[in-house]
Write a protein that holds these residues in place. Structure first.
Motif: not given
Lengths: 314, 351
Positions: A93-97, B16-18, B285-296, B334-338
């Motif tokens: 994603s260009q935005h986030v990068c 989960l590990a990402l 982004m670390l939470a992968r846009l999941n509200p529950l992941g936002v806390v950790p 971001l790279v990990a999400l890839l």
């Protein structure tokens, strides 16, 4: 009204506009090349900051301003390559990068600056660029002293605009850039390497952003401070939209913005009524947002902007 | 040559590990900077860890710092789900802080004050977020740029307030008058700064998850984000969804500012946020846009920020390392999400 008119055509005021417009013009042209190839670079704010810091440090340690400029350009190009690696090679994603590149490079800039110069109450400064008068041209009334008695980097910016237009519209490489930004698939079929062209455009864009950063710490302020970029990168992104992805129009947008900024500086200095000076500081940003609202309806962005290209996915 | 190849399925453990993988990579990369600064890597990270999680006081400090990032992280996560690119959480936070400070300065019973502060702060954040959303819906203005530019506008507005009408006339410092003592959020553990707002932040995360995962509005937000064309075809008003998302996102970011005023600073100053709005993007982004992941995710960044100051004092490594870690973590994630969507395949020369 005539008083305002007189103000505007003062030498000092015109010179201020040119000086404010210079880093914006470099940054806007840099962002334009990147976007023309289909890559939005939100890393611009951080790239300018890191380049400004690196250039200042190199100039301060070596005593050579031009070495500082070179370092700033190289750092800008390097960060452009980093952004291209994420967005072009990996298709993220260009935005986030872009935000990531900005966070990373701003953090790095402050980290390294503190590491090299330590904590000082007065920030260290350098003997920055001095204005150079161009013979004959600087003799023109009003325009001469305002435009032709400037820093060398200002002349470079003035030359960069027609050069950018020439490269974009008149060279095979410029054609490739426009093709991969509009229709990467067609470009690919025509034998143009989408990945390579985008990399080159984003790296060139980063180098120009580096020049913008170099101007801030080596000509305009002669020191590196925390607010040295303060949103100029974001403004440049808006100016690209305002300039409709065209070098001439983008430069015009930079001049218009610089005019508003110089005007707010004058209004601040004149202590107009009891208006707080922050009201003037926010004026250019509000102006940009309003201008975008007017321009965006008809603005036609490169159609492949924000879209990653993967050859095997058809 | 290496090539990216689309995955047909992603193992659950891998998903989960990402984030952990991204964090480990980040810490390894940033250890180079610690070495450059001339400190021991294990020592520096050790100091960071013990200063942020080493004892119960350190843990409460980390929680206090995590609270605003939970709110901004939720704000960004919900906005990005709808592909409303809200980069303006910083300005929305500042607006929320100003509004809640104005309300908190009015004498009234404590709990009423806190409630009204929260409402005013959320409303202020929502109004600010509505600007880029409206500009996008009505004028096709890019929301990334307008929300970014708006951050500067709000910041200068805040400065105008605390250097103008709100200026401390006694000391002359650009600091707003404090809110009423009765409006200060109750402290949960004596001797710490753990305040009521932290609990509200921790409750907000599952509520947002419920909203996104289980409600009609959440469904609309997800569909709009995944495929606006399909949403339109399915009878969803994309414009209305974008505006609702903006209101929700801005209100959450505004609450981040309320917590800082009511629970930490009790007034407004120029550096009330060290960039919590931008950290929210990293958190989301670390939470992968999941509200529950936002806390950790927010807890991790908060630990880094709390720990970095102690590390700087102990080892001389500039505390700005925490900013570098944030940026690196975002890029690493971001790279990990890839790798959830693709895997690397070696393409042999003979093949």
């Amino acid at each position: 009204m005539s008083a305002v008119f007189e103000q505007i055509f003062q030498v000092g005021f015109l010179a201020a506009i040119i000086r404010i417009a210079t880093p914006l013009a470099f940054a806007t042209l840099g962002e334009m090349f990147s976007e023309r190839a289909g890559v939005l670079n939100l890393g611009i704010e951080g790239i300018m900051l890191l380049s400004a810091m690196a250039g200042f440090t190199a100039a301060s340690l070596s005593g050579s301003l031009w070495l500082g400029v070179l370092v700033a350009v190289l750092v800008g190009a390097l960060m452009g390559a980093l952004h291209a690696l994420f967005t072009v090679a990996l298709g993220l994603s260009q935005h986030v990068c872009g935000i990531g590149v900005t966070l990373f490079s701003s953090g790095l800039a402050y980290f390294l600056y503190r590491l090299i110069f330590g904590q000082q109450s007065v920030p260290p400064s350098i003997d920055g660029f001095k204005p150079v008068a161009i013979p004959l041209l600087s003799g023109i009334p009003i325009l001469g002293p305002a435009v032709f008695n400037q820093f060398t980097l200002v002349y470079l910016a003035i030359l960069a605009v027609p050069l950018a237009a020439f490269v974009l519209y008149r060279t095979p490489w410029g054609l490739s850039v426009r093709m991969v930004g509009e229709n990467p698939r067609a470009a690919d079929s025509a034998g143009v390497s989408v990945i390579a062209t985008r990399f080159q455009a984003v790296i060139l864009g980063g180098a120009l952003m580096g020049l913008a950063g170099a101007f801030l710490t080596m000509a305009q302020f002669n020191a590196f401070t925390f607010g040295v970029v303060s949103g100029r990168g974001w403004v440049a992104i808006a100016l690209v939209v305002f300039g409709r992805w065209d070098p001439w129009r983008s430069a015009g947008a930079a001049l218009l913005f610089a005019f508003v900024d110089a005007l707010q500086l004058r209004m601040q200095a004149s202590g107009l009524g009891h208006i707080p000076y922050e009201a003037f500081l926010m004026l250019p940003f509000i102006f940009t947002i309003v201008a975008m609202a007017f321009m965006s309806r008809n603005a036609v962005a490169p159609s492949a902007l924000l879209k990653p290209f993967r050859r095997e996915e058809r | 040559m290496f090539r990216l190849e689309a995955r047909t399925s992603t193992p659950a453990w891998f998903n989960l590990a990402l984030p952990f993988l991204a964090i480990v990579v980040t810490l390894i990369l940033c250890s180079g900077l610690i070495a450059v600064a001339g400190a021991g890597v294990t020592e520096a990270y050790g100091v960071m860890l013990s200063a942020s999680l080493g004892d119960s006081y350190a843990i409460t400090e980390t929680l206090v710092r995590a609270a605003p990032m939970i709110f901004t992280g939720l704000a960004v996560a919900i906005a990005f789900r709808a592909k409303f690119w809200n980069i303006g959480a910083e300005g929305q936070l500042l607006a929320g802080a100003v509004a809640s400070c104005a309300v908190g300065a009015i004498p009234m019973p404590g709990y009423l004050a806190m409630l009204l502060m929260a409402l005013a702060g959320a409303a202020a954040g929502a109004i600010v977020a509505l600007v880029p959303a409206t500009l996008r819906v009505k004028f096709k203005v890019d929301d990334v740029v307008s929300s970014l530019l708006l951050n500067s506008v709000i910041y200068y507005a805040l400065m105008a307030l605390i250097e103008g009408p709100w200026k401390d006339t006694f000391s002359g410092y650009p600091i707003s008058p404090p809110i009423e003592d009765s409006a200060n959020f109750p402290v949960l553990i004596e001797g710490t700064r753990l305040h009521l707002g932290v609990i509200v932040a921790l409750i907000a995360a599952p509520l947002c998850w419920f909203l996104i995962a289980r409600t009609t509005l959440g469904f609309r937000i997800r569909v709009t984000g995944e495929n606006a064309e399909a949403a339109r075809y399915g009878g969803i008003s994309v414009q209305r969804v974008l505006l609702s998302t903006a209101l929700l996102s801005g209100a959450l970011a505004g609450l981040a500012g309320v917590g800082e005023v009511g629970g930490v600073h009790f007034q407004v100053m120029s550096d009330i946020s060290p960039g919590y709005g931008y950290s929210g993007i990293v958190v989301a982004m670390l939470a992968r846009l999941n509200p529950l992941g936002v806390v950790p995710a927010a807890l991790f960044l908060a630990a880094v920020m709390t720990g970095a100051e102690a590390m700087s004092r102990a080892t001389g490594v500039p505390a700005f390392l925490s900013d570098v870690i944030q940026g690196t973590a975002l890029l690493a994630m971001l790279v990990a999400l890839l790798f959830t969507a693709y895997r690397i395949r070696r393409v042999g020369a003979s093949a």
